[in-house]
Design a protein around this motif. Structure first.
Motif, short mmCIF file in Angstrom:
data_model
loop_
_atom_site.label_atom_id
_atom_site.label_comp_id
_atom_site.label_asym_id
_atom_site.label_seq_id
_atom_site.Cartn_x
_atom_site.Cartn_y
_atom_site.Cartn_z
N SER A 184 -3.78 12.90 1.46
CA SER A 184 -3.18 11.80 0.98
C SER A 184 -3.70 11.01 -0.15
N ASN A 234 -4.19 6.91 -1.41
CA ASN A 234 -3.77 5.71 -1.22
C ASN A 234 -3.89 4.89 -2.32
N ASN A 244 0.81 -1.08 0.25
CA ASN A 244 -0.07 0.01 -0.12
C ASN A 244 1.07 1.36 -0.01
N SER A 302 1.01 5.47 0.17
CA SER A 302 0.32 6.71 0.38
C SER A 302 1.00 7.81 -0.24
#
Length: 341
Positions: A215, A217, A201, A203
């Protein structure tokens, strides 16, 4: 003969009174003051905000502003400081001088104040994967030109990795090359083989002189995968068993099995239980071993499952090792045979 005289227009009231340098457009980061300046000749000059003389503004608004004037010879250098708050975004500013004789007014052109706040999220995050790295790219958010340096944006990328069998316990990756990024792309290249049973993942956080923006993601993985505790998905014929003698009757058993099942990565939950069995229990006693499967790099760079077990076994015995998942309740799902000599 007709003679035409062309008179150039100037910002002046008389031969001496004039605005020699008016204010210019300003762009500042939110929280930072904007200072406008103006140079006038033979007159003190004053400021006008959005068509209103600053002396006629409401008291609270007038207290927000600060202005100053310094004279040198016949010139007056006047300045106006406006706080870099959102409510002043788009404020129009100009300076003016008034002829005391006939009350005529000479004004500069309006200058406009723009306030750049926190950045919005980046857009269109895209990831390209291989076994050793993940390259991500994104589109930059809109930003005003504040400093004259293009762009007035930099980025920070945070990386979280979690096993698909344990999504509630991610691992944060510490990296030094994923901060102060000035380009709109980043390549994550760890010093280990990327796991096909992990989700990565990212960000992406835009930053500017105000601070940290919103942010964005984006999660990616190397292959399609299935999470299972069914060791029966291990194909018996494809299992390879290697036996290494370590000391006396202690042996290391390495069982390798394919990573893919029907072109999908097989990701196992929890541990395995291995039963080592021989019909002659007196000569060749059975052993039970609890192990956790691991992903390793096999031949030609192919990733395979490895099940490693350290056990004490009887020599000159033919063993059948049966593999069951942690929830198998004693039922074996896959097996293979080997000999100890």
């Amino acid at each position: 003969m007709m003679i035409l005289f062309v008179v150039a227009a100037c910002a002046c009231l008389s031969a001496s009174q004039e605005i020699t340098d008016g204010p210019r457009d300003k762009t500042v980061f939110r929280g930072r003051d904007a200072v406008f300046s103006c140079v006038v000749r033979d007159a003190p000059g004053h400021w006008i905000l959005n068509d209103t003389n600053i002396d006629d503004l409401p008291g609270a608004l007038r207290d927000d502003l600060s202005h100053d004037s310094v004279s040198a010879a016949v010139f007056y250098y006047i300045s106006l400081r406006i706080p870099g708050r959102v409510e002043y975004n788009g404020t129009r500013v100009k300076c003016a001088i008034e002829n005391d004789g006939d009350n005529t007014l000479l004004e500069s052109e309006f200058a406009v104040l723009k306030i750049q706040g926190l950045l919005e999220a980046v857009g269109s995050v895209v990831a390209l994967n291989n076994n050793s790295s993940i390259a991500i790219s994104w589109t930059a958010p809109f930003s005003l030109d504040v400093t004259g340096v293009d762009p007035d944006i930099w980025y920070s990328v945070h990386v979280l990795v979690y096993n698909v069998t344990d999504e509630n316990n991610p691992t944060a990756i510490l990296c030094t090359d994923c901060i102060n990024i000035t380009e709109t792309h980043y390549t994550f290249t760890p010093d280990y083989l990327l796991s096909p049973c992990h989700v990565y993942n990212f960000s992406v956080i835009p930053l500017n002189g105000v601070g940290q923006g919103e942010s964005t993601n984006h999660s990616t993985f190397l292959y399609g995968h299935v999470v299972s505790d069914d060791t029966g998905l291990l194909i018996d014929e494809a299992i390879n068993i290697d036996v290494f003698e370590r000391s006396r009757d202690a042996f290391q058993i390495l069982i390798t099995a394919p990573l893919f099942v029907n072109k999908t990565v097989l990701c196992f939950l929890g541990h395995f239980t291995l039963w080592y069995y021989n019909s002659d229990q007196e000569k060749c006693p059975g052993v039970v071993s609890v192990v956790f499967p691991e992903l390793i790099s096999g031949e030609e760079g192919m990733v395979v499952w490895q099940i490693e077990s350290q056990v004490v076994l009887g020599k000159d015995c033919d063993y059948t090792v049966s593999i069951a998942s942690h929830s198998g309740a004693g039922e074996t799902n896959s097996s293979g045979s080997f000999s100890i000599s």
